[in-house]
Design a protein around this motif. Structure first.
Motif, PDB file in Angstrom:
ATOM      1  N   HIS A 277       1.035  -1.389  -0.141  1.00  0.00           N
ATOM      2  CA  HIS A 277       0.131  -0.085   0.029  1.00  0.00           C
ATOM      3  C   HIS A 277       1.088   1.254  -0.050  1.00  0.00           C
ATOM      4  O   HIS A 277       1.531   1.523   0.885  1.00  0.00           O
ATOM      5  N   LEU A 278       0.789   2.064  -0.961  1.00  0.00           N
ATOM      6  CA  LEU A 278       1.627   3.144  -1.106  1.00  0.00           C
ATOM      7  C   LEU A 278       0.766   4.477  -0.816  1.00  0.00           C
ATOM      8  O   LEU A 278      -0.411   4.449  -1.398  1.00  0.00           O
ATOM      9  N   VAL A 279       1.163   5.276   0.277  1.00  0.00           N
ATOM     10  CA  VAL A 279       0.890   6.496   0.355  1.00  0.00           C
ATOM     11  C   VAL A 279       1.572   7.629  -0.036  1.00  0.00           C
ATOM     12  O   VAL A 279       2.606   7.737   0.844  1.00  0.00           O
ATOM     13  N   LEU A 280       1.297   8.483  -1.084  1.00  0.00           N
ATOM     14  CA  LEU A 280       2.238   9.511  -1.413  1.00  0.00           C
ATOM     15  C   LEU A 280       1.684  10.545  -1.285  1.00  0.00           C
ATOM     16  O   LEU A 280       0.465  11.086  -1.613  1.00  0.00           O
ATOM     17  N   ASP A 281       2.238  11.702  -0.600  1.00  0.00           N
ATOM     18  CA  ASP A 281       1.679  13.034  -0.647  1.00  0.00           C
ATOM     19  C   ASP A 281       2.260  13.793  -1.818  1.00  0.00           C
ATOM     20  O   ASP A 281       3.509  13.880  -1.795  1.00  0.00           O
ATOM     21  N   LEU A 282       1.374  14.287  -2.540  1.00  0.00           N
ATOM     22  CA  LEU A 282       1.746  14.587  -3.799  1.00  0.00           C
ATOM     23  C   LEU A 282       2.426  16.287  -3.805  1.00  0.00           C
ATOM     24  O   LEU A 282       2.783  16.832  -4.627  1.00  0.00           O
ATOM     25  N   ASP A 283       2.189  16.859  -2.615  1.00  0.00           N
ATOM     26  CA  ASP A 283       2.820  18.286  -2.406  1.00  0.00           C
ATOM     27  C   ASP A 283       4.137  18.033  -2.003  1.00  0.00           C
ATOM     28  O   ASP A 283       5.020  18.913  -2.559  1.00  0.00           O
ATOM     29  N   SER A 284       4.464  17.348  -1.168  1.00  0.00           N
ATOM     30  CA  SER A 284       5.937  17.188  -0.584  1.00  0.00           C
ATOM     31  C   SER A 284       6.715  16.104  -0.997  1.00  0.00           C
ATOM     32  O   SER A 284       7.956  16.207  -0.915  1.00  0.00           O
ATOM     33  N   GLY A 285       6.163  15.132  -1.513  1.00  0.00           N
ATOM     34  CA  GLY A 285       6.975  13.972  -1.945  1.00  0.00           C
ATOM     35  C   GLY A 285       7.274  12.968  -0.823  1.00  0.00           C
ATOM     36  O   GLY A 285       7.752  11.805  -1.297  1.00  0.00           O
ATOM     37  N   GLU A 286       6.778  13.123   0.175  1.00  0.00           N
ATOM     38  CA  GLU A 286       6.877  11.974   1.153  1.00  0.00           C
ATOM     39  C   GLU A 286       5.890  10.832   0.980  1.00  0.00           C
ATOM     40  O   GLU A 286       4.697  10.967   0.692  1.00  0.00           O
ATOM     41  N   TYR A 287       6.350   9.904   1.316  1.00  0.00           N
ATOM     42  CA  TYR A 287       5.589   8.636   1.134  1.00  0.00           C
ATOM     43  C   TYR A 287       5.772   7.507   2.295  1.00  0.00           C
ATOM     44  O   TYR A 287       6.741   7.493   2.835  1.00  0.00           O
ATOM     45  N   GLU A 288       4.703   6.709   2.258  1.00  0.00           N
ATOM     46  CA  GLU A 288       4.773   5.261   3.105  1.00  0.00           C
ATOM     47  C   GLU A 288       4.450   4.151   2.546  1.00  0.00           C
ATOM     48  O   GLU A 288       3.517   4.315   1.563  1.00  0.00           O
ATOM     49  N   LEU A 289       5.195   3.097   2.567  1.00  0.00           N
ATOM     50  CA  LEU A 289       5.018   1.976   1.982  1.00  0.00           C
ATOM     51  C   LEU A 289       4.741   0.905   3.191  1.00  0.00           C
ATOM     52  O   LEU A 289       5.322   0.666   4.219  1.00  0.00           O
ATOM     53  N   LEU A 290       3.302   0.366   3.154  1.00  0.00           N
ATOM     54  CA  LEU A 290       2.530  -0.667   4.106  1.00  0.00           C
ATOM     55  C   LEU A 290       2.699  -1.726   3.358  1.00  0.00           C
ATOM     56  O   LEU A 290       1.894  -1.635   2.439  1.00  0.00           O
ATOM     57  N   SER A 291       3.175  -2.855   3.894  1.00  0.00           N
ATOM     58  CA  SER A 291       3.276  -4.222   3.172  1.00  0.00           C
ATOM     59  C   SER A 291       2.674  -5.469   4.160  1.00  0.00           C
ATOM     60  O   SER A 291       2.716  -5.282   5.197  1.00  0.00           O
ATOM     61  N   ALA A 292       2.035  -6.122   3.161  1.00  0.00           N
ATOM     62  CA  ALA A 292       1.546  -7.598   3.917  1.00  0.00           C
ATOM     63  C   ALA A 292       2.280  -8.504   3.045  1.00  0.00           C
ATOM     64  O   ALA A 292       1.504  -9.194   2.327  1.00  0.00           O
ATOM     65  N   GLY A 293       3.224  -8.788   3.631  1.00  0.00           N
ATOM     66  CA  GLY A 293       4.210  -9.902   3.032  1.00  0.00           C
ATOM     67  C   GLY A 293       4.620  -9.569   1.633  1.00  0.00           C
ATOM     68  O   GLY A 293       4.715 -10.709   0.772  1.00  0.00           O
ATOM     69  N   HIS A 294       4.628  -8.585   0.993  1.00  0.00           N
ATOM     70  CA  HIS A 294       4.942  -8.434  -0.190  1.00  0.00           C
ATOM     71  C   HIS A 294       6.289  -7.643  -0.415  1.00  0.00           C
ATOM     72  O   HIS A 294       7.060  -7.592   0.518  1.00  0.00           O
TER      73      HIS A 294
END
Length: 403
Positions: A277-294
């Motif tokens: 699961h990618l959560v990307l802030d399009l203003d700052s470029g900060e992102y977080e990746l949440l993974s379920a065994g991926h």
């Protein structure tokens, strides 16, 4: 009540009465008759269109018989497979059986007519027309295959054209749901998904949406259902709809727990899946990746000229309840590239996944990192062709880069 005995039925002569047994047998026979009557009615029940199609095809049979009698070289006995095939596509099994009876009558008529002509011929040994055992066998074999097709259509409850249309519509809905929405200037994405064996449905799928105030957050979920191709396609179809409904309806950190609970409730024999699961802030470029065994995400730093592996922690979806998912954070700067993929892109038989990831990142350097933004369209497809073209597994890749 404990200790009580069941009273036995006795007749007037003191012998056990047969009434209970007879009554049970009579009730069972009555139920069987009702079930058989109901099944028979359902089997032969058809709507108006069904009977109109039957009437039209039934009229074709005597026409073919007449042509066979008049011009046997142009209308052989095997021509009767034409209405039989059309009936398999159009009719219910019950009316199809009636059409088969009409076709069998046509074969018998042709056989009788040609037998008489052969007897009356001056050279019976030179007479080549007639219903041969091979012709009857061909028509019968086609009829059996057509009845199996009609039974299958009856079981799924859709007409043959409606079933194909429904599958096409479902495939297109999956593609639309996995399409990344339009992004602000300076952001670009490219995706590719290729099922195993060239099939239409895949165990890999993607859902994407812009969320948050003003749509400033891009959320993308790339998932891989256990199995491949059509075997996993039905489960992926159900999950893509569920994931698409959850995405954006819940806070980012609640998505994977909710998806995990959904899979557990399905109680599938082979019901696990991996997802990132990618959560990307399009203003700052900060992102977080949440993974379920991926597989981990791969981030190329334009300034340093190398790749970083972003590995988040989390168990497979659908394995156990109460799973926790820890994210990995980063920031996409100008020129940076973020790549997500499924295991079909990196798995090499007999080799470590890390080796496959190194190969993928090296090829991505050649195809993406050194190519101008204007020429990066289709880079995901080229990655599949260069890295995993001949892999017999579902493959999916997502590229996100910032100008």
């Amino acid at each position: 009540m404990a200790g009580s005995a069941r009273p036995s039925a006795t007749g007037r002569d003191g012998r056990p009465s047969r009434e209970p047994v007879t009554a049970r047998l009579r009730a069972a026979l009555s139920r069987a008759r009702r079930r058989l009557r109901r099944t028979g009615v359902d089997y032969f029940r058809g709507d108006g269109a069904d009977w109109w199609a039957f009437a039209a095809l039934a009229l074709v049979v005597p026409l073919l018989v007449l042509l066979n009698v008049l011009v046997p070289d142009w209308a052989p006995p095997t021509a009767l497979v034409l209405p039989v095939l059309a009936g398999a596509m159009l009719l219910r099994p019950g009316t199809l059986v009636l059409l088969y009876a009409v076709a069998a009558g046509g074969l018998v008529t042709e056989s009788v007519v040609h037998t008489g002509e052969r007897v009356a011929s001056e050279r019976p040994e030179a007479y080549t027309h007639g219903v041969t055992p091979g012709a009857a066998l061909v028509v019968g074999a086609v009829g059996v295959a057509g009845l199996l097709v009609a039974q299958f259509r009856r079981r799924i409850g859709v007409p043959w054209r409606g079933g194909s249309t429904m599958l096409f519509d479902l495939r297109e809905r999956i593609r639309v749901q996995g399409r990344v929405p339009r992004l602000p200037d300076g952001w670009h994405t490219d995706t590719a998904l290729r099922p195993a064996g060239g099939q239409s449905f895949s165990g890999d799928f993607m859902v994407a949406a812009r969320t948050g105030p003003g749509g400033r957050v891009l959320e993308v979920v790339l998932a891989d259902v256990s199995g491949k191709g059509m075997d996993a396609g039905s489960r992926a179809l159900l999950l893509s709809g569920a994931f698409g409904g959850l995405l954006g309806s819940l806070p980012a950190h609640d998505f994977l727990p909710a998806a995990n609970g959904y899979l557990l409730r399905q109680d599938w024999a082979e019901g696990f899946a991996t997802a990132v699961h990618l959560v990307l802030d399009l203003d700052s470029g900060e992102y977080e990746l949440l993974s379920a065994g991926h597989l981990p995400g791969m981030h190329r730093l334009a300034g340093a000229g190398h790749w970083e592996v972003k590995e988040a922690e989390g168990p497979l979806l659908g394995v156990y309840d109460g799973a926790k998912f820890e994210g990995a954070r980063g920031t996409l700067g100008p020129g940076d590239v973020l790549m997500l993929c499924t295991d079909g892109m990196v798995e090499i038989p007999g080799r470590d996944l890390g080796e496959g990831m190194d190969r993928l990142m090296g090829e991505a350097d050649r195809l993406v990192a050194t190519t101008p933004v204007a020429g990066r369209s289709g880079a995901a497809v080229r990655l599949i062709d260069s890295v995993a073209k001949h892999v017999n597994d579902d493959r999916a890749v997502l590229l996100v880069w910032r100008r």
